[in-house]
Design an enzyme around this catalytic site. Structure first.
Site, mmCIF file in Angstrom:
data_model
loop_
_atom_site.group_PDB
_atom_site.id
_atom_site.type_symbol
_atom_site.label_atom_id
_atom_site.label_comp_id
_atom_site.label_asym_id
_atom_site.label_seq_id
_atom_site.Cartn_x
_atom_site.Cartn_y
_atom_site.Cartn_z
ATOM 1 N N ASP A 95 86.870 2.706 -10.657
ATOM 2 C CA ASP A 95 86.414 1.841 -9.572
ATOM 3 C C ASP A 95 86.975 2.332 -8.236
ATOM 4 O OD1 ASP A 95 85.665 -0.238 -7.894
ATOM 5 O OD2 ASP A 95 86.301 -1.816 -9.280
ATOM 6 N N ARG A 117 90.532 1.150 1.338
ATOM 7 C CA ARG A 117 89.610 0.023 1.203
ATOM 8 C C ARG A 117 89.323 -0.610 2.567
ATOM 9 N NH1 ARG A 117 89.794 2.938 -3.104
ATOM 10 N NH2 ARG A 117 92.038 2.935 -2.743
ATOM 11 N N SER A 123 84.556 -9.043 -8.283
ATOM 12 C CA SER A 123 84.684 -8.497 -6.946
ATOM 13 C C SER A 123 84.893 -9.638 -5.941
ATOM 14 C CB SER A 123 83.461 -7.640 -6.622
ATOM 15 O OG SER A 123 83.665 -6.839 -5.486
ATOM 16 N N HIS A 132 82.798 0.521 -10.239
ATOM 17 C CA HIS A 132 82.837 -0.862 -9.740
ATOM 18 C C HIS A 132 81.812 -1.740 -10.446
ATOM 19 C CE1 HIS A 132 84.118 -3.927 -6.974
ATOM 20 N NE2 HIS A 132 82.892 -4.120 -6.523
#
Length: 267
Positions: A218, A128, A95, A246
């Protein structure tokens, strides 16, 4: 944990195993010790030395006031590699940690032997961006939500339907996040450490071997954004782990560990 001074702060780190070093870079809001649950033991068993550390703002590392930039955290990690004389080293980033690894591969390839970029992205799409902005707004607000509510929100956002629909598993996850969410050892500054713009053009200049790992379910770094990273980096391959959100490295550790060690043995 021992500490090293870099970029004006102290970072706590831990080594385990023998052999060539593999540096693990954690994502936002989690300490480096999370790697010691599954991934660090797997690479040690495969014959490598695992190096984990706490990013600024978490765990035993310093937590400066204010908002952190991605550049801050790249400089932190670069200094850690140099101070511990690890480079060029294999890197596993997750990430935010994968975004840090990408920038290191672009800016300081002399320090990077190869990189595994897990749950990564080169840009933020509309959804996002909205998720990031809402998180930043919440962190700037004086409102603090109850740990039980935060646990439910986190589980819904971070796990796959396979885990959400498993009653035994989801109870355990809810308990874990409620307990960890009640702590105060996380600096909100990490919420601002993200990419600016689209890094796909810059990634085309990466020359070190890379593997991108995406998790099928995810919501934070969906597979289509992870595959963009793989497409941008010359020679980078893409592995997608099914039934994983995720937190796929914790949900599906066996599959993730196999993808990591297979790549490390090649590069």
């Amino acid at each position: 944990m021992p500490q090293v001074s870099t970029n004006g702060i102290r970072l706590s780190y831990q080594r385990s195993g023998r052999g060539e070093p593999v540096l693990f870079i954690m994502g936002s809001g989690a300490a480096g010790r999370v790697w010691t649950m599954h991934q660090a033991p797997a690479v040690v068993q495969a014959g490598y030395q695992a190096v984990v550390f706490d990013n600024r703002g978490i765990g035993e590392s310093d937590a400066p006031e204010g908002k952190y930039s991605l550049a801050d955290m790249v400089a932190d990690t670069k200094g850690l590699i140099e101070a511990l004389d690890l480079g060029p080293c294999r890197i596993v980033g997750y990430s935010l940690g994968a975004m840090i690894a990408q920038e290191l591969a672009i800016e300081a390839p002399r320090l990077v032997r190869s990189a595994i970029l897990m749950a990564t992205r080169a840009r933020a799409d509309a959804m996002r961006r909205a998720m990031l902005e809402s998180d930043q707004l919440m962190r700037e607000s004086p409102v603090r939500l109850p740990p039980k509510y935060e646990a439910v929100r986190t589980v819904l956002e971070m796990l796959s339907p396979a885990s959400l629909n498993d009653e035994t598993a989801v109870r355990s996850w809810l308990d874990i996040f409620e307990l960890t969410g009640s702590g105060s050892n996380t600096a909100d500054g990490q919420a601002w450490a993200t990419q600016t713009g689209d890094r796909r053009t810059a990634l085309r200049a990466v020359t070190v071997p890379c593997r991108a790992i995406g998790f099928a379910d995810d919501l934070i770094c969906p597979p289509h954004l992870v595959s963009e990273v793989a497409d941008a980096i010359p020679g980078c391959d893409f592995v997608e782990i099914p039934d994983a959100g995720h937190l796929g490295h914790l949900e599906r550790p066996e599959a993730v560990n196999a993808a990591i060690t297979e790549f490390l043995d090649k590069y």
